[in-house]
Design an enzyme around this catalytic site. Sequence first.
Site, PDB file in Angstrom:
ATOM      1  N   ASP A  11       0.848  -1.187   0.000  1.00 43.68           N
ATOM      2  CA  ASP A  11       0.000   0.000   0.000  1.00 43.68           C
ATOM      3  C   ASP A  11       0.890   1.246   0.000  1.00 43.68           C
ATOM      4  O   ASP A  11       1.729   1.415   0.894  1.00 43.68           O
ATOM      5  CB  ASP A  11      -0.894   0.002   1.250  1.00 43.68           C
ATOM      6  CG  ASP A  11      -2.083   0.947   1.116  1.00 43.68           C
ATOM      7  OD1 ASP A  11      -2.101   1.742   0.157  1.00 43.68           O
ATOM      8  OD2 ASP A  11      -2.982   0.898   1.971  1.00 43.68           O
ATOM      9  N   ASP A 105      -3.632   2.515  -5.434  1.00 48.53           N
ATOM     10  CA  ASP A 105      -2.390   2.520  -4.650  1.00 48.53           C
ATOM     11  C   ASP A 105      -2.225   1.272  -3.785  1.00 48.53           C
ATOM     12  O   ASP A 105      -1.462   1.271  -2.821  1.00 48.53           O
ATOM     13  CB  ASP A 105      -2.346   3.766  -3.753  1.00 48.53           C
ATOM     14  CG  ASP A 105      -3.561   3.889  -2.839  1.00 48.53           C
ATOM     15  OD1 ASP A 105      -4.457   3.035  -2.926  1.00 48.53           O
ATOM     16  OD2 ASP A 105      -3.604   4.845  -2.037  1.00 48.53           O
ATOM     17  N   GLU A 106      -2.897   0.193  -4.143  1.00 48.33           N
ATOM     18  CA  GLU A 106      -2.934  -0.984  -3.266  1.00 48.33           C
ATOM     19  C   GLU A 106      -2.860  -2.265  -4.104  1.00 48.33           C
ATOM     20  O   GLU A 106      -3.576  -2.420  -5.090  1.00 48.33           O
ATOM     21  CB  GLU A 106      -4.238  -0.952  -2.460  1.00 48.33           C
ATOM     22  CG  GLU A 106      -4.381  -2.022  -1.419  1.00 48.33           C
ATOM     23  CD  GLU A 106      -5.708  -1.905  -0.680  1.00 48.33           C
ATOM     24  OE1 GLU A 106      -5.866  -2.611   0.319  1.00 48.33           O
ATOM     25  OE2 GLU A 106      -6.590  -1.127  -1.124  1.00 48.33           O
TER      26      GLU A 106
END
Length: 385
Positions: A11, A105-106
């Site tokens: 993350d 973003d993960e």
Amino acid sequence: MSPNRLIAHFDLDAFFVSVECLSNPSLKGLPLVVGGATDRSVVAACSYEARKYGIQSAMPMRTALRLCPHVTIVPGTRGEYSKYSRIVTEIIAAEAPLFEKASIDEFYIDLSGMERFFKPLEWTLALRQKIIDQTQLPISFGLAANKMIAKIATDAAKPNGWLYIEAGKETDFLDPMKVNKIPGVGDHTYRDLMQIGIETIRELRLSNPDLLTRHLGKYGTDLWNKAHGIHAGQVTPYQEAKSVSTENTFDQDINDSSYLLTELVRMTERVAYELRQDNKMAGCVAVKIRYPDFETTSRQTTIPYTFYDDELIPQAKLLFQQLYRKGKPVRLLGVRLSELTDEARQTNLFQDVNRKADLYKAIDSVKNKFGKGSISKAGGQQGKK
């Protein structure tokens, strides 16, 4: 749970804020929020310094200003977020045997069985360092026997850290935590659990499953399993979503550029509408032209993720102008939107976005009721035959 199962969860820390600080290093260390400055705006992201004041993502901007009057607000640059997300995705895709892109973003990476070829922890540490070196962005990871534990470990490792929970030690890791650390346990469920005397994950784990079922239904059993570190979610292989496109082969060859542009606007509106119905955004626009001799040319460009007509149409027009041979008749005209994703909807928390979203929701409502062609932009109406 298989002892051979091993999942890494990555993350990017405070992603939007981190990207803004790359562009303007003077922002580092400040209580900082990304979002619009109007009363209708919300916080898209906030720095760890801003969180100390109680500011959270998706909070009304006026609330954030009340909590921290001296907070710095930046409007956000969606194109940069898309760019860095793509860079990280490409780095992971080049290295990982199997990965899932859960959001902008993960990421989840399935390393199950890979201990025969390399040491998974060392490999994951090396991948994290490669991402940091190539992007200068902070990133945290958790490594565990399933997706849920890996995600909770990542949250515990932040900011810019990592945590490995060995198989068999899940309950030792989870027990001291509040139950709302379990993904999916929101404020409402948290309050319900506290009303029956359950505040920590250990208390949840030691509770009577029948009691949980009476209060929460089937979800109670699911939570009881999660409190024991049990989670069967699979890593879904990442692949670029299919494109949406439309083409028009004209009954007669067209050499009227104004008519062709009008048709291009109409077609782009149509595929953008389809995107919104599917809750997808596009990161690439392409235009295709076929001439009477069947010579076919096309050109595409990457763009910040969007599903809005007013952001897609100018790109389509620009591509058309670059492709079109002035005065030459056109047999076929096509528009394609690709690199479809839903993760970038996170970027839709910036200034004026709520107003724009409301406008398009109203437009789509009319189209849903009266048909796709019931409303369109002026540029898509003139010259229609």
